[in-house]
Scaffold this motif. Structure first.
Motif, PDB file in Angstrom:
ATOM      1  N   ARG A  23       0.838  -1.210   0.000  1.00 51.43           N
ATOM      2  CA  ARG A  23       0.000   0.000   0.000  1.00 51.43           C
ATOM      3  C   ARG A  23       0.867   1.252   0.000  1.00 51.43           C
ATOM      4  O   ARG A  23       0.581   2.233  -0.702  1.00 51.43           O
ATOM      5  N   PHE A  24       1.947   1.214   0.776  1.00 51.74           N
ATOM      6  CA  PHE A  24       2.877   2.342   0.856  1.00 51.74           C
ATOM      7  C   PHE A  24       3.522   2.601  -0.503  1.00 51.74           C
ATOM      8  O   PHE A  24       3.607   3.743  -0.964  1.00 51.74           O
ATOM      9  N   ALA A  25       3.944   1.529  -1.176  1.00 52.90           N
ATOM     10  CA  ALA A  25       4.587   1.667  -2.487  1.00 52.90           C
ATOM     11  C   ALA A  25       3.621   2.214  -3.523  1.00 52.90           C
ATOM     12  O   ALA A  25       3.992   3.020  -4.382  1.00 52.90           O
ATOM     13  N   ARG A  26       2.354   1.782  -3.464  1.00 54.66           N
ATOM     14  CA  ARG A  26       1.366   2.294  -4.417  1.00 54.66           C
ATOM     15  C   ARG A  26       1.140   3.782  -4.232  1.00 54.66           C
ATOM     16  O   ARG A  26       1.005   4.535  -5.200  1.00 54.66           O
ATOM     17  N   ARG A  27       1.103   4.231  -2.984  1.00 55.69           N
ATOM     18  CA  ARG A  27       0.922   5.665  -2.726  1.00 55.69           C
ATOM     19  C   ARG A  27       2.100   6.464  -3.264  1.00 55.69           C
ATOM     20  O   ARG A  27       1.931   7.545  -3.840  1.00 55.69           O
ATOM     21  N   LEU A  28       3.310   5.928  -3.098  1.00 53.78           N
ATOM     22  CA  LEU A  28       4.491   6.616  -3.615  1.00 53.78           C
ATOM     23  C   LEU A  28       4.467   6.693  -5.137  1.00 53.78           C
ATOM     24  O   LEU A  28       4.843   7.703  -5.722  1.00 53.78           O
ATOM     25  N   ALA A  29       4.015   5.607  -5.769  1.00 51.68           N
ATOM     26  CA  ALA A  29       3.967   5.575  -7.236  1.00 51.68           C
ATOM     27  C   ALA A  29       2.988   6.603  -7.783  1.00 51.68           C
ATOM     28  O   ALA A  29       3.169   7.129  -8.886  1.00 51.68           O
ATOM     29  N   GLU A  30       1.951   6.897  -7.026  1.00 51.72           N
ATOM     30  CA  GLU A  30       0.932   7.846  -7.481  1.00 51.72           C
ATOM     31  C   GLU A  30       1.296   9.289  -7.171  1.00 51.72           C
ATOM     32  O   GLU A  30       0.652  10.215  -7.664  1.00 51.72           O
ATOM     33  N   ASP A  31       2.321   9.469  -6.340  1.00 53.05           N
ATOM     34  CA  ASP A  31       2.740  10.823  -5.962  1.00 53.05           C
ATOM     35  C   ASP A  31       3.708  11.354  -7.018  1.00 53.05           C
ATOM     36  O   ASP A  31       4.879  10.973  -7.060  1.00 53.05           O
ATOM     37  N   ASP A  96      -2.641  10.151 -18.578  1.00 54.52           N
ATOM     38  CA  ASP A  96      -2.000  11.013 -17.589  1.00 54.52           C
ATOM     39  C   ASP A  96      -1.627  10.174 -16.373  1.00 54.52           C
ATOM     40  O   ASP A  96      -1.985   9.009 -16.257  1.00 54.52           O
ATOM     41  N   GLY A  97      -0.895  10.771 -15.457  1.00 55.96           N
ATOM     42  CA  GLY A  97      -0.539  10.101 -14.218  1.00 55.96           C
ATOM     43  C   GLY A  97       0.292   8.849 -14.411  1.00 55.96           C
ATOM     44  O   GLY A  97       1.193   8.780 -15.253  1.00 55.96           O
ATOM     45  N   ILE A  98      -0.041   7.818 -13.623  1.00 56.45           N
ATOM     46  CA  ILE A  98       0.740   6.586 -13.606  1.00 56.45           C
ATOM     47  C   ILE A  98       0.659   5.860 -14.945  1.00 56.45           C
ATOM     48  O   ILE A  98       1.619   5.207 -15.361  1.00 56.45           O
TER      49      ILE A  98
END
Length: 209
Positions: A23-31, A96-98
């Motif tokens: 979950r932490f890694a996914r949040r970082l990837a979206e930032d 856009d985005g990821i």
């Protein structure tokens, strides 16, 4: 990528459970602003990076000499590259985005493959030496080394390139060389290195990840 398994050994609980880390890694990837900076900051105290320039670590290495050799693309490479650029530009218009970032990374890999040899991207298995600027330049370097009866180390990022390169270099040197990549058994690696270091050992050593 540092995972929760590493944290269990070095600092238990640092990155949490596998689910929490995911979950932490996914949040970082979206930032899009900070990216993975928080993770790097978190694990930095536990990572020691040693450089070849550090004489306290390796005292007997000579100074490294670098000579950049630029390899122009062949017509086939240039056409494939231009076509890929146009396709990329068309695809990212609607993303856009990821998703956009993922497409760009995928095309960067394609560009690397095309620059190595068109056959690596096309997957046709042909690997005609004249279709690649890098192969042409490698021939010039290898022929000069072979004429001096010296040896050469050749590095490639892609394991699938080791086969075509080994065949290509064997034709130039007139005898086979050695290949080491991620699939090479650990027990065999030392014997390969020793064989290459022998005075009349194989003339080239191909290495990949």
């Amino acid at each position: 990528m540092v995972g929760p398994g590493v944290s269990l050994i070095i600092c238990p609980g640092l990155l949490g459970s596998a689910q929490a880390f995911s979950r932490f890694a996914r949040r970082l990837a979206e930032d899009q602003q900070a990216g993975y900076a928080p993770l790097r900051k978190l694990v930095q105290p536990y990572i020691l990076r040693r450089l070849k320039s550090d004489r306290q670590i390796i005292a007997d290495l000579p100074d490294k000499t670098e000579l950049k050799a630029y390899c122009p693309l062949t017509r086939m490479q240039a056409a494939l590259y231009q076509e890929s650029v146009a396709t990329l530009a068309q695809q990212i218009e609607t993303l856009d985005g990821i998703q956009r970032r993922g497409v760009v990374l995928a095309f960067l890999m394609r560009f690397k493959q095309i620059c190595n040899h068109p056959s690596q991207w096309l997957g046709d298995g042909a690997y005609a030496p004249g279709d690649s600027g890098k192969f042409s330049r490698l021939r010039e370097l290898a022929e000069a080394i072979a004429a001096r009866q010296e040896k050469v180390l050749v590095f490639t990022q892609f394991q699938e390139m080791t086969g075509p390169l080994a065949g290509f270099l064997q034709e130039i040197f007139g005898r086979p060389g050695l290949v080491l990549h991620g699939g090479t058994p650990v027990k065999a690696r030392q014997s390969l290195a020793e064989a290459f270091q022998r005075e009349f050992g194989p003339p080239f050593f191909l290495l990949s990840q």
